[in-house]
Design an enzyme around this catalytic site. Structure first.
Site: not given
Length: 476
Positions: A170, A201-204, A207, A245, A279, A379
């Protein structure tokens, strides 16, 4: 508009069950240039069934066969490298030179590294009277970010396939097109159907469903710490392996004997590269208080080498933020720096002059920053540098370690032994001495809220393996 609304499942491109669509936005122009489908639970179930069906045979293939597949992927990837670079430039705003020479090159390096390791990797070894066997963990869900898209895709796909796992990828919905080109490359390699699958797809939604899915044995996630926590919580009831990560807030310690002009210039340019969206960017620059004024002057001077503009324009070194949401996040942090009393040396809120359209950020440098300020704690993921003065080496180390994160660190000194001694005291997964670059054979990952597990090289391969002890089969 380019329509990329199919998923790669079970060895073929197929229409999604989901009816949800999403425009892919060019962050330099704020206009849509492609459209993808966002998968749902039915799409994921199809991909998982395909991966589960393929696992038994693929997991038992010879190492030489898996290496041959990776070699074919490398050849196809190389042939389409400019197309991949162009996709990255459009979808997340990387300048053309960065997209081609850094982004695409990094992904290719992961495939080559894993291919080079497979035949020498210790798949079996004897310990006393036991035979220790390393076997593929199973079906893996790979969730990748938008900031170094093909790099992170390759850092997961290459070792997963090399280990003998089957995968559902994904990619980020913000930057999905480079991964879809890779899927086309893989489709031409005669990889057995179901070994590699791609569902957008999206994370919420997608994912989260991947992390909860009972028939996914492992999830490898790269992204924000907040989202990584959600993935870990989702995976806990099924006790699947979760590797993460996550974020970083890396300290860049310039010791008293460092060449200020050279090291400050390098530090500034490293933060501004990829529009600060890395990152491991050295976003906290720690300098001796006695040399603060010199460091400030050099830092401002170094910004003259940063040219913000359209990613496809000649001479551009820094493009836009990858999305409106990211632009707004960076702006909020710049405002927080001003509100909390940091000294603004350059940049500030808003877009650079002459760039009224696009998610462009002014390269920004703050000084006299205290480590309790928001811009030193959180961050930002944008081109914002915080310069913090320190009184002595012990204080520098204490400031560096006073962070929720522990991904990377940087130490510069004229004395390499002294730099190494300081590096040993830093609580981070990696430390760069005197500007040394990343090493693809070395593990990459962090301490604390920067995640768990390691990617790259043999360590990345091991993440996709289970360890079995067969008693009585070893040497006496």
């Amino acid at each position: 508009m380019e329509l990329r609304e199919q998923f790669y499942i079970g060895g073929r491109w197929t229409a999604p069950h989901s009816t949800t669509r999403l425009d892919v936005i060019d962050p330099a122009t704020e206009t849509a240039f492609a459209r993808i489908a966002l998968g749902n639970g039915d799409d994921l179930d199809r991909a998982v069934r395909a991966a589960r069906s393929a696992f038994e045979s693929w997991s038992r293939t010879a190492v030489t066969e898996r290496k041959a597949v990776l070699d074919r992927i490398i050849a196809g990837y190389t042939e389409r490298s400019e197309e991949i670079a162009h996709a990255i430039m459009r979808e997340m705003g990387a300048p053309w030179s960065l997209a081609k020479s850094a982004q695409v090159a990094a992904g290719l390096r992961h495939f080559r590294t894993v291919a080079g390791l497979l035949e020498s990797f210790p798949w079996e070894e004897s310990r006393g009277r036991a035979l220790i066997v390393r076997e593929p963990i199973g079906v893996c869900g790979l969730i990748t970010p938008w900031n170094w898209p093909i790099n992170q895709v390759a850092a997961k796909v290459a070792p997963a396939l090399g280990a003998g796992c089957t995968v559902i990828l994904k990619p980020s919905e913000i930057a999905p097109l480079d991964a879809m080109i890779l899927a086309e490359v893989i489709a031409e390699t005669d990889l057995p159907p179901g070994v590699f699958n791609l569902v957008n797809g999206d994370g919420p939604n997608l994912g989260a469903a991947m992390s909860r899915h009972r028939d996914i044995d492992m999830v490898s996630f790269t992204g924000s710490t907040r989202a990584g926590i959600d993935v870990a919580i989702g995976g806990a009831p099924t006790v699947k392996r979760i590797t993460q990560e996550l974020g970083g807030k890396s300290a860049n310690i310039l010791l008293e004997d460092a060449d200020v002009r050279r090291s400050v210039r390098a530090g500034v340019l490293a933060v501004m590269a990829n529009t600060g969206q890395s990152c491991n960017a050295p976003t906290r620059m720690l300098v001796p208080a006695s040399r603060l004024a010199d460091a400030e002057a050099v830092a401002v001077e170094a910004l003259a080498r940063v040219r913000v503009g359209a990613p496809d324009a000649a001479g551009t070194t820094m493009g836009p933020q990858a999305s409106q949401a990211q632009w707004e996040r960076v702006q909020a942090h710049i405002d927080a720096g001003l509100a909390e009393g940091a000294k603004l040396l350059a940049g500030g809120p808003g877009r650079p002059e002459g760039l009224e359209r696009g998610y462009f950020t002014r390269p920004t440098i703050f000084s006299d920053v205290r480590n309790q300020m928001t811009i030193a704690r959180e961050e930002i993921f944008g081109p914002v540098l915080a310069i913090l003065p320190y009184q002595n080496e012990d204080e520098a180390v204490a400031i560096a370690n006073d962070s929720d994160y522990g991904l990377s660190g940087y130490v510069t000194s004229a004395d390499s032994d002294r730099a190494l001694a300081v590096a040993r005291r830093l609580r981070t997964g990696g430390v760069h001495l005197n500007g040394a670059p990343l090493e693809p054979l070395a593990p990459f990952g962090g301490y604390r809220r920067s995640g768990n597990g390691r990617e790259w090289g043999a360590w990345g391969l091991e993440e996709y393996l289970e360890t079995k002890s067969i008693y009585g089969a070893g040497l006496s």
